[in-house]
Design a protein around this motif. Structure first.
Motif, PDB file in Angstrom:
ATOM      1  N   THR A 168       0.833  -1.203   0.000  1.00  0.00           N
ATOM      2  CA  THR A 168       0.000   0.000   0.000  1.00  0.00           C
ATOM      3  C   THR A 168       0.869   1.254   0.000  1.00  0.00           C
ATOM      4  O   THR A 168       2.066   1.204   0.289  1.00  0.00           O
ATOM      5  N   CYS A 220      -7.500   4.528   3.743  1.00  0.00           N
ATOM      6  CA  CYS A 220      -7.804   4.179   2.361  1.00  0.00           C
ATOM      7  C   CYS A 220      -9.208   4.649   1.994  1.00  0.00           C
ATOM      8  O   CYS A 220      -9.427   5.184   0.905  1.00  0.00           O
ATOM      9  N   MET A 223      -9.724   8.022   0.551  1.00  0.00           N
ATOM     10  CA  MET A 223      -9.348   8.289  -0.842  1.00  0.00           C
ATOM     11  C   MET A 223     -10.512   8.125  -1.813  1.00  0.00           C
ATOM     12  O   MET A 223     -10.392   8.474  -2.984  1.00  0.00           O
ATOM     13  N   TYR A 224     -11.617   7.584  -1.352  1.00  0.00           N
ATOM     14  CA  TYR A 224     -12.781   7.386  -2.223  1.00  0.00           C
ATOM     15  C   TYR A 224     -13.654   8.633  -2.190  1.00  0.00           C
ATOM     16  O   TYR A 224     -14.465   8.839  -1.278  1.00  0.00           O
ATOM     17  N   ASP A 225     -13.488   9.459  -3.223  1.00  0.00           N
ATOM     18  CA  ASP A 225     -14.207  10.737  -3.259  1.00  0.00           C
ATOM     19  C   ASP A 225     -15.714  10.554  -3.354  1.00  0.00           C
ATOM     20  O   ASP A 225     -16.485  11.418  -2.912  1.00  0.00           O
ATOM     21  N   GLU A 281     -13.239   0.966  -8.361  1.00  0.00           N
ATOM     22  CA  GLU A 281     -11.788   1.124  -8.380  1.00  0.00           C
ATOM     23  C   GLU A 281     -11.187   0.709  -7.044  1.00  0.00           C
ATOM     24  O   GLU A 281     -11.747   0.989  -5.991  1.00  0.00           O
ATOM     25  N   ASN A 282     -10.036   0.043  -7.116  1.00  0.00           N
ATOM     26  CA  ASN A 282      -9.321  -0.347  -5.904  1.00  0.00           C
ATOM     27  C   ASN A 282      -8.224   0.683  -5.633  1.00  0.00           C
ATOM     28  O   ASN A 282      -7.144   0.633  -6.212  1.00  0.00           O
ATOM     29  N   LYS A 283      -8.501   1.618  -4.748  1.00  0.00           N
ATOM     30  CA  LYS A 283      -7.526   2.658  -4.424  1.00  0.00           C
ATOM     31  C   LYS A 283      -6.615   2.263  -3.265  1.00  0.00           C
ATOM     32  O   LYS A 283      -5.646   2.967  -2.973  1.00  0.00           O
ATOM     33  N   CYS A 284      -6.927   1.158  -2.623  1.00  0.00           N
ATOM     34  CA  CYS A 284      -6.140   0.742  -1.460  1.00  0.00           C
ATOM     35  C   CYS A 284      -4.818   0.115  -1.856  1.00  0.00           C
ATOM     36  O   CYS A 284      -3.820   0.234  -1.137  1.00  0.00           O
ATOM     37  N   PRO A 286      -2.524   0.302  -4.858  1.00  0.00           N
ATOM     38  CA  PRO A 286      -2.078   0.765  -6.177  1.00  0.00           C
ATOM     39  C   PRO A 286      -0.849   0.044  -6.691  1.00  0.00           C
ATOM     40  O   PRO A 286      -0.524   0.128  -7.869  1.00  0.00           O
TER      41      PRO A 286
END
Length: 342
Positions: A168, A220, A223-225, A281-284, A286
């Motif tokens: 991460t 995490c 980060m999800y707007d 989307e997987n923002k955790c 990258p």
């Protein structure tokens, strides 16, 4: 002149004319001879055993098992070596989470896909490795309301690396990762079966749960707007749980309103909870899935482990390890081997 014949003395006469101190010296000499012979015999036995030991172990001395530890003896750092001077690489494992790593009650050892991979890589690289159990927060500490950071075990060099930790952004600032040897489960929101979430979620007034130490934490989630009305710094609305079972039970009991967690089989198999929202989307993660997590100066370890895993993937042994997820570890919950293996 006639020769005078004399009678030879008898044995008893000889004994009579030998001085007493000479007899004592003779006995002492015999004792010394016996002791030397016994010492030579012991040395010979030791030599034979040593030869047998070398024949059995050779230069590929290798062992990997589970050693219970409370961490109290780990503060000295990793400096263990074999009798031949080879370094013993210490790898921590702390998640008993299903088919990737679990405690086998019958044998008392840790088993699973992660263990099989580490075992095979160490043998390919001709390294002496030991798997040790410790609390997983001693690899990576993540507490509600504070930034996550490296655990005291990893940063204090109680072991060389931690097994099965995902790559991460937060962790990359502090530690180094090997190449991923396992696909990751994407993060999702789960809720009790009787509840639902707006799409996308509006978390105003809601309490969220997270698995302690996992990548799908509140930072995490920040980060999800598309997820609104959530603040990771609000400790009153973020609760961490040690196990999947504790978190799921909290959802059902109404202690928390929703949970942001990896999409693990344990959650999808329970009938009293369900997926409330699946982000596109997987923002955790990258950078990659589970790997070896180590201090940034472990260049040698990272190099030989990556090369060993690269070689392993090119063999039929890796296919066997993947199929073993179902064959040997199939009684454990987890991701199917065709989704788990890279």
């Amino acid at each position: 002149m006639a020769l005078e014949m004399t009678e030879a003395p008898s044995t008893s006469d000889t004994a009579k004319i030998v001085p007493e101190d000479e007899k004592m010296n003779d006995n002492a000499s015999k004792l010394v001879i016996v002791c030397v012979a016994l010492a030579n015999l012991i040395a010979l036995v030791a030599l034979v055993l040593a030869i047998v030991g070398v024949a059995n172990n050779g230069s590929n001395e290798y062992y990997i098992g589970a050693t219970n530890s409370d961490g109290s003896s780990g503060s000295g750092g990793t400096s263990a070596f074999t009798s031949s001077g080879d370094k013993i690489w210490m790898f921590q494992i702390g998640h008993f989470i299903g088919n990737t790593q679990y405690l086998d009650e019958d044998s008392g050892t840790v088993k699973g896909y992660n263990v099989d991979v580490v075992n095979a890589v160490c043998q390919i690289a001709n390294k002496n490795c030991r798997l040790v159990w410790d609390l997983y927060e001693r690899c990576w500490l993540s507490q509600a309301g504070s930034r996550p950071r490296g655990g005291e075990g990893l940063m204090g060099r109680w072991y060389d690396a931690c097994v099965g930790w995902s790559y991460t952004a937060d962790r990359a600032r502090s530690v180094l990762f090997s190449d991923s040897f396992e696909n990751f489960a994407p993060p999702v929101f789960i809720v009790a079966s009787s509840r639902s979430l707006s799409q996308p979620p509006d978390l105003a007034g809601l309490i969220t749960g997270h698995l302690d130490g996992w990548y799908a934490d509140e930072h995490c989630l920040d980060m999800y707007d598309q997820v609104t009305n959530f603040q990771s710094s609000d400790k009153t609305r973020v609760i961490h749980y040690v196990s999947e079972e504790d978190l799921a039970d909290a959802l059902v009991a109404g202690d928390i309103d929703a949970a942001f967690v990896p999409k693990l089989t344990y959650f999808t198999n329970r009938s009293d909870i369900k997926i409330g929202y699946d982000p596109e989307e997987n923002k955790c993660l990258p950078f990659g899935g589970p790997a070896m997590m180590m201090q940034k100066d472990q260049i040698e370890l990272n190099s030989w482990f990556n090369e060993g895993f690269r070689q392993l993937r090119a063999t039929s042994e890796y296919d066997a390890i993947c199929k073993n997820v179902a064959n040997e570890h199939g009684d454990q919950p987890g991701i199917a081997y065709d989704d788990l293996c890279v």
